[in-house]
Enzyme design. Structure first.
Site, PDB file in Angstrom:
ATOM      1  N   GLU A  17       3.823  31.933  15.643  1.00  0.00           N
ATOM      2  CA  GLU A  17       4.538  33.202  15.731  1.00  0.00           C
ATOM      3  C   GLU A  17       5.997  33.043  15.316  1.00  0.00           C
ATOM      4  O   GLU A  17       6.619  33.982  14.825  1.00  0.00           O
ATOM      5  CB  GLU A  17       4.407  33.748  17.168  1.00  0.00           C
ATOM      6  CG  GLU A  17       4.961  35.135  17.395  1.00  0.00           C
ATOM      7  CD  GLU A  17       6.421  35.108  17.811  1.00  0.00           C
ATOM      8  OE1 GLU A  17       7.103  36.141  17.638  1.00  0.00           O
ATOM      9  OE2 GLU A  17       6.879  34.055  18.301  1.00  0.00           O
ATOM     10  N   GLN A  52      12.905  34.318  32.777  1.00  0.00           N
ATOM     11  CA  GLN A  52      11.646  33.595  32.588  1.00  0.00           C
ATOM     12  C   GLN A  52      11.857  32.181  32.059  1.00  0.00           C
ATOM     13  O   GLN A  52      10.994  31.323  32.218  1.00  0.00           O
ATOM     14  CB  GLN A  52      10.715  34.377  31.675  1.00  0.00           C
ATOM     15  CG  GLN A  52      10.073  35.578  32.357  1.00  0.00           C
ATOM     16  CD  GLN A  52       8.915  36.142  31.569  1.00  0.00           C
ATOM     17  OE1 GLN A  52       9.003  36.338  30.365  1.00  0.00           O
ATOM     18  NE2 GLN A  52       7.817  36.412  32.264  1.00  0.00           N
ATOM     19  N   HIS A  55       0.103  41.044  26.862  1.00  0.00           N
ATOM     20  CA  HIS A  55       1.410  40.466  27.187  1.00  0.00           C
ATOM     21  C   HIS A  55       1.335  39.574  28.430  1.00  0.00           C
ATOM     22  O   HIS A  55       1.902  38.470  28.455  1.00  0.00           O
ATOM     23  CB  HIS A  55       2.438  41.575  27.396  1.00  0.00           C
ATOM     24  CG  HIS A  55       2.587  42.478  26.208  1.00  0.00           C
ATOM     25  ND1 HIS A  55       2.875  41.991  24.943  1.00  0.00           N
ATOM     26  CD2 HIS A  55       2.458  43.816  26.071  1.00  0.00           C
ATOM     27  CE1 HIS A  55       2.936  42.994  24.088  1.00  0.00           C
ATOM     28  NE2 HIS A  55       2.679  44.117  24.757  1.00  0.00           N
ATOM     29  N   LEU A  56       0.629  40.031  29.441  1.00  0.00           N
ATOM     30  CA  LEU A  56       0.494  39.227  30.654  1.00  0.00           C
ATOM     31  C   LEU A  56      -0.311  37.956  30.369  1.00  0.00           C
ATOM     32  O   LEU A  56      -0.024  36.890  30.919  1.00  0.00           O
ATOM     33  CB  LEU A  56      -0.168  40.053  31.754  1.00  0.00           C
ATOM     34  CG  LEU A  56      -0.191  39.446  33.165  1.00  0.00           C
ATOM     35  CD1 LEU A  56       1.197  39.013  33.612  1.00  0.00           C
ATOM     36  CD2 LEU A  56      -0.781  40.449  34.158  1.00  0.00           C
ATOM     37  N   ALA A  57      -1.289  38.061  29.477  1.00  0.00           N
ATOM     38  CA  ALA A  57      -2.095  36.886  29.116  1.00  0.00           C
ATOM     39  C   ALA A  57      -1.233  35.797  28.495  1.00  0.00           C
ATOM     40  O   ALA A  57      -1.444  34.600  28.720  1.00  0.00           O
ATOM     41  CB  ALA A  57      -3.192  37.295  28.138  1.00  0.00           C
ATOM     42  N   ASP A  58      -0.256  36.197  27.719  1.00  0.00           N
ATOM     43  CA  ASP A  58       0.675  35.272  27.085  1.00  0.00           C
ATOM     44  C   ASP A  58       1.601  34.644  28.131  1.00  0.00           C
ATOM     45  O   ASP A  58       1.745  33.422  28.229  1.00  0.00           O
ATOM     46  CB  ASP A  58       1.464  36.051  26.027  1.00  0.00           C
ATOM     47  CG  ASP A  58       2.588  35.252  25.395  1.00  0.00           C
ATOM     48  OD1 ASP A  58       2.657  34.029  25.594  1.00  0.00           O
ATOM     49  OD2 ASP A  58       3.396  35.866  24.681  1.00  0.00           O
ATOM     50  N   GLN A  59       2.208  35.474  28.960  1.00  0.00           N
ATOM     51  CA  GLN A  59       3.227  34.993  29.886  1.00  0.00           C
ATOM     52  C   GLN A  59       2.650  34.252  31.095  1.00  0.00           C
ATOM     53  O   GLN A  59       3.337  33.436  31.712  1.00  0.00           O
ATOM     54  CB  GLN A  59       4.086  36.178  30.339  1.00  0.00           C
ATOM     55  CG  GLN A  59       4.892  36.760  29.182  1.00  0.00           C
ATOM     56  CD  GLN A  59       5.581  38.050  29.535  1.00  0.00           C
ATOM     57  OE1 GLN A  59       6.205  38.157  30.577  1.00  0.00           O
ATOM     58  NE2 GLN A  59       5.467  39.038  28.664  1.00  0.00           N
ATOM     59  N   HIS A  72       1.298  35.356  19.403  1.00  0.00           N
ATOM     60  CA  HIS A  72       2.344  34.939  20.344  1.00  0.00           C
ATOM     61  C   HIS A  72       1.748  34.019  21.408  1.00  0.00           C
ATOM     62  O   HIS A  72       2.312  32.968  21.736  1.00  0.00           O
ATOM     63  CB  HIS A  72       2.948  36.189  20.979  1.00  0.00           C
ATOM     64  CG  HIS A  72       4.357  36.030  21.432  1.00  0.00           C
ATOM     65  ND1 HIS A  72       4.701  35.495  22.649  1.00  0.00           N
ATOM     66  CD2 HIS A  72       5.529  36.340  20.826  1.00  0.00           C
ATOM     67  CE1 HIS A  72       6.014  35.499  22.786  1.00  0.00           C
ATOM     68  NE2 HIS A  72       6.548  36.002  21.694  1.00  0.00           N
TER      69      HIS A  72
END
Length: 345
Positions: free
Chosen positions: A10, A100, A283-287, A313
């Protein structure tokens, strides 16, 4: 010394933030080259530089290349230090991304830490405060990492001026990886519009459009409170609460974009999630990958989660995490989404 090419995958700022976080957590130094080389404005922007400076302060690191527009960085961490910290981006750059960056390291410190962060709290391409508060933080607590977040003032692009206060408690001995493959029964859904310094009708139009499309009643459609010296700005949020997690979806209004389009774009995101049976949104899966990998590393036990989408990402984030931690991410297609297994190696 871990050598990382910042242009791979990414190719954005997440490579830098994940590298900083895990360097602090593991004590491993790294070099990062070709930072954001494919972006319109390559190298370190003020937001990224704030992340570097915050990490440096938290662990007393030795750093080379920490300057505006730099496309290379060398970071050698020192000892983690709990304490009271104040990090201000100085622009509308995201202060939640700064949070984060240091959050994983501070939960491994030997005492609580209190942070005051200034900058953008609700930015495109960054987790809004309400996403951290409702989606990310509850999972962190379930992981064993207690945290308290308080929003003092909203901050939007281009003015910024937002402020967040955070307390992070030590959790190294408490981290316990867990599986998250099902949402559980739905408990509630609601929408909010934050539009400080804008006409009230903007928020009303966005909420009416969204409510009509999703079949939500007036009690589920809320105009957020306005604090002093906020705005101008516009964020439309939809929160879906399930037994095992909550997901928050956000769209931002901007000049020249109608309230109706903002609402339609958000409805599209919500419906895409509702059509899937996977637990986490994209997004939550990434973070979620980094804190879960930390717990897997500490306990030596596998954990699995499902997600609606596997983004570029997220894939890049998995690769960077694997450079620092003895874990492996195994991905496979699952029912209406993806299955991610994080295994110790």
């Amino acid at each position: 010394m871990i050598e990382i090419d910042g242009s791979v995958g990414e190719g954005g700022g997440q490579i830098l933030r994940t590298s900083l976080a895990l360097s602090m957590c593991t004590g491993q130094p790294f070099t990062l080259a070709r930072i954001r080389v494919g972006r319109n404005k390559p190298g370190l922007m003020r937001q990224h530089l704030t992340c570097v400076n915050a990490a440096t302060e938290v662990c007393g690191a030795e750093v080379h290349g920490a300057e505006m527009n730099s496309q290379s960085l060398a970071f050698t961490p020192g000892k983690l230090r709990a304490g009271d910290y104040n990090f201000n981006v100085g622009t509308a750059g995201s202060c939640t991304l700064v949070l984060q960056t240091v959050w994983p390291a501070l939960l491994l410190a030997d005492a609580p830490s209190r942070l005051k962060l200034g900058g953008g709290t609700h930015n495109p391409m960054a987790p809004p405060f309400h996403f951290l508060e409702r989606s990310y933080a509850p999972l962190m607590r379930k992981l064993g990492a207690n945290v308290e977040l308080t929003l003092r003032r909203l901050g939007f692009y281009p003015a910024g001026g937002g402020e967040i206060e955070v307390t992070i408690w030590p959790a190294e001995d408490k981290l316990q990886p867990f599986d998250l493959t099902e949402r559980g029964p739905k408990q509630e859904g609601f929408a909010e519009c934050f539009a400080p310094a804008l006409p009230r009708k903007v928020a009303q139009r966005e909420l009416e459009q969204l409510g009509t499309a999703l079949g939500w009643n007036e009690e589920q459609l809320r105009i957020g409170p306005v604090r002093q010296n906020e705005g101008p700005g516009n964020a439309l949020l939809a929160t879906l609460v399930y037994e095992n997690l909550s997901e928050v979806f956000t769209q931002f209004g901007e000049k020249g974009v109608s309230a109706e389009k903002v609402a339609r774009d958000l409805v599209r995101e919500v419906r895409a999630y509702q059509l899937s049976e996977a637990a986490l949104g994209p997004h939550l899966a990434d973070q979620w990958a980094l804190p879960l990998a930390l717990a897997v590393w500490k306990r030596g036990r596998e954990a699995t989660y499902t997600c609606t989408e596997l983004t570029a990402h997220a894939k890049t984030n998995f690769e960077v995490i694997e450079r620092f931690l003895p874990v492996t991410f195994l991905t496979s297609v699952a029912k209406a989404g993806w299955r991610i297994a994080v295994k110790p190696t």
